[in-house]
Design a protein around this motif. Structure first.
Motif, PDB file in Angstrom:
ATOM      1  N   LYS A   1       2.124   3.872   6.474  1.00  0.00           N
ATOM      2  CA  LYS A   1       1.843   4.980   7.373  1.00  0.00           C
ATOM      3  C   LYS A   1       0.967   4.527   8.528  1.00  0.00           C
ATOM      4  O   LYS A   1       0.087   3.691   8.352  1.00  0.00           O
ATOM      5  CB  LYS A   1       1.139   6.094   6.594  1.00  0.00           C
TER       6      LYS A   1
ATOM      7  N   THR B   1      -1.456  -4.459   6.183  1.00  0.00           N
ATOM      8  CA  THR B   1      -0.263  -3.639   6.326  1.00  0.00           C
ATOM      9  C   THR B   1      -0.430  -2.270   5.693  1.00  0.00           C
ATOM     10  O   THR B   1      -1.397  -2.010   4.976  1.00  0.00           O
ATOM     11  CB  THR B   1       0.949  -4.385   5.700  1.00  0.00           C
ATOM     12  N   SER B   2       0.512  -1.388   5.982  1.00  0.00           N
ATOM     13  CA  SER B   2       0.569  -0.063   5.357  1.00  0.00           C
ATOM     14  C   SER B   2       1.909   0.560   5.711  1.00  0.00           C
ATOM     15  O   SER B   2       2.592   0.100   6.623  1.00  0.00           O
ATOM     16  CB  SER B   2      -0.560   0.850   5.857  1.00  0.00           C
TER      17      SER B   2
ATOM     18  N   ILE C   1      -3.287  -4.001   1.651  1.00  0.00           N
ATOM     19  CA  ILE C   1      -2.562  -2.754   1.901  1.00  0.00           C
ATOM     20  C   ILE C   1      -3.584  -1.666   2.164  1.00  0.00           C
ATOM     21  O   ILE C   1      -4.381  -1.321   1.287  1.00  0.00           O
ATOM     22  CB  ILE C   1      -1.659  -2.377   0.710  1.00  0.00           C
ATOM     23  N   VAL C   2      -3.587  -1.168   3.390  1.00  0.00           N
ATOM     24  CA  VAL C   2      -4.574  -0.176   3.806  1.00  0.00           C
ATOM     25  C   VAL C   2      -4.016   1.217   3.548  1.00  0.00           C
ATOM     26  O   VAL C   2      -2.889   1.532   3.943  1.00  0.00           O
ATOM     27  CB  VAL C   2      -4.922  -0.335   5.298  1.00  0.00           C
ATOM     28  N   THR C   3      -4.808   2.052   2.888  1.00  0.00           N
ATOM     29  CA  THR C   3      -4.362   3.409   2.596  1.00  0.00           C
ATOM     30  C   THR C   3      -5.511   4.388   2.715  1.00  0.00           C
ATOM     31  O   THR C   3      -6.668   4.045   2.451  1.00  0.00           O
ATOM     32  CB  THR C   3      -3.741   3.498   1.183  1.00  0.00           C
TER      33      THR C   3
ATOM     34  N   ALA D   1       2.995  -0.236  11.620  1.00  0.00           N
ATOM     35  CA  ALA D   1       3.278   0.664  10.507  1.00  0.00           C
ATOM     36  C   ALA D   1       4.771   0.679  10.215  1.00  0.00           C
ATOM     37  O   ALA D   1       5.595   0.369  11.071  1.00  0.00           O
ATOM     38  CB  ALA D   1       2.786   2.073  10.835  1.00  0.00           C
TER      39      ALA D   1
ATOM     40  N   ILE E   1      -5.786  -3.601  -2.425  1.00  0.00           N
ATOM     41  CA  ILE E   1      -5.832  -2.275  -1.807  1.00  0.00           C
ATOM     42  C   ILE E   1      -7.162  -2.090  -1.094  1.00  0.00           C
ATOM     43  O   ILE E   1      -8.227  -2.361  -1.657  1.00  0.00           O
ATOM     44  CB  ILE E   1      -5.664  -1.165  -2.875  1.00  0.00           C
TER      45      ILE E   1
ATOM     46  N   LYS F   1      -5.354   0.082  10.047  1.00  0.00           N
ATOM     47  CA  LYS F   1      -4.970  -1.341   9.926  1.00  0.00           C
ATOM     48  C   LYS F   1      -5.626  -2.200  10.999  1.00  0.00           C
ATOM     49  O   LYS F   1      -6.173  -3.262  10.706  1.00  0.00           O
ATOM     50  CB  LYS F   1      -3.453  -1.493  10.028  1.00  0.00           C
TER      51      LYS F   1
ATOM     52  N   SER G   1      -0.016   8.902   2.249  1.00  0.00           N
ATOM     53  CA  SER G   1      -0.406   7.542   2.584  1.00  0.00           C
ATOM     54  C   SER G   1      -0.254   6.614   1.385  1.00  0.00           C
ATOM     55  O   SER G   1       0.249   5.489   1.512  1.00  0.00           O
ATOM     56  CB  SER G   1      -1.858   7.527   3.077  1.00  0.00           C
TER      57      SER G   1
ATOM     58  N   SER H   1       2.265   3.406   0.829  1.00  0.00           N
ATOM     59  CA  SER H   1       1.715   2.103   0.445  1.00  0.00           C
ATOM     60  C   SER H   1       2.464   1.520  -0.743  1.00  0.00           C
ATOM     61  O   SER H   1       2.663   0.299  -0.834  1.00  0.00           O
ATOM     62  CB  SER H   1       0.227   2.237   0.113  1.00  0.00           C
TER      63      SER H   1
ATOM     64  N   VAL I   1      -3.897   4.697   9.616  1.00  0.00           N
ATOM     65  CA  VAL I   1      -4.775   4.596   8.442  1.00  0.00           C
ATOM     66  C   VAL I   1      -5.924   3.610   8.662  1.00  0.00           C
ATOM     67  O   VAL I   1      -6.847   3.545   7.847  1.00  0.00           O
ATOM     68  CB  VAL I   1      -3.986   4.188   7.180  1.00  0.00           C
TER      69      VAL I   1
END
Length: 271
Positions: A11, A8-9, A140-142, A122, A176, A16, A148, A152, A14
């Motif tokens: 924004k 998830t994220s 959590i993808v950033t 997103a 992360i 995902k 961003s 997150s 990024v």
């Protein structure tokens, strides 16, 4: 019972979906039985990234609404025998998903697979909250940029309040994953460095995926980067991250195709 992981994220854009495919493939390559589930109803892309778009007949909405059985909708990967895809609908919207319907699908997937990886849309609206609702753990993808990372941080708050585990007073394991990282640009102050991101989010680091054209190329040809170009820096970084998810002791490194930056070890301990 399998482990449910949401990618998830806050924004969009990024990484995902590419991360879901890459982590799913890496876990399958390690011998795990994996299902990746696309929750981005109306804007599905996971089937494209995995090269399965022509094989979609039934989808997540069909299973949730009882139109099709789970076994009819699951698509087996062409390259990895233990990797399966449950695609999203392209013609419906997120209101077509019900919480009870999603709960039933996740329960059935848990019984069949070692890992159930949910590719979240997103944002913080219904599709995203349903994707994380039954998760045991979250990635959590950033990107290493302020907007961003700030988004997150909001997602971390939702994981601690809107999930089934949180409502039971239990902890959702959080990690992360930093994507599109360039250590040279970070050194010049053009993006946040790793310590800046982790200080803001106060969450364990799962992995660092370097900026690379290989990721885009793999997506364009419909293959997870860990399958398409296993020797590339991003593929090796995703394999490292998948190993950490499995509980392996993998040293944290900034992977790079440049020899001068190859495997530069970080002082930060792995998640």
């Amino acid at each position: 019972m399998g482990k449910v992981l949401v990618v998830t994220s806050g924004k969009g854009g990024v990484g995902k979906t590419t991360s879901t495919a890459a982590l799913g493939a890496a876990l399958a390559q390690a011998g795990e039985k994996v299902a990746v589930v696309d929750f981005d109803v109306g804007l599905r892309n996971l089937d494209l990234v995995m090269g399965a778009e022509r094989r979609v007949v039934f989808d997540l909405v069909n299973v949730v609404q009882g139109v099709a059985r789970l076994s009819q909708a699951l698509i087996r990967d062409k390259r990895l025998e233990t990797l399966w895809l449950l695609p999203a609908s392209q013609t419906r919207d997120k209101d077509a998903l019900t919480e009870q319907g999603v709960a039933d699908v996740i329960k059935e997937l848990r019984a069949k697979f070692d890992w159930v990886i949910c590719d979240s849309p997103a944002g913080i609206e219904r599709g995203a909250t349903l994707a994380m609702r039954f998760a045991d753990a979250a990635v959590i993808v950033t990107n290493p940029e302020v907007s961003s990372v700030r988004d997150s941080d909001r997602i971390i708050g939702l994981l601690d309040s809107k999930t089934e585990k949180a409502e039971k007073g239990q902890h959702v394991e959080k990690h992360i994953l930093i994507t599109r990282y360039d250590p040279q640009r970070a050194a010049r102050g053009e993006m946040l460095n790793i310590d800046d991101v982790l200080d803001i989010l106060s969450t364990p680091l799962l992995g660092i995926i370097p900026e690379s054209k290989d990721v885009l190329h793999a997506s364009n040809v419909g293959s997870p980067i860990t399958v398409h170009n296993a020797a590339s820096a991003p593929a090796r970084a995703y394999v490292d991250a998948a190993g950490r998810l499995r509980g392996d002791n993998v040293p944290m490194a900034v992977r790079s195709d440049r020899k001068s930056l190859f495997d530069k070890l970080l002082r930060r301990r792995a998640a």
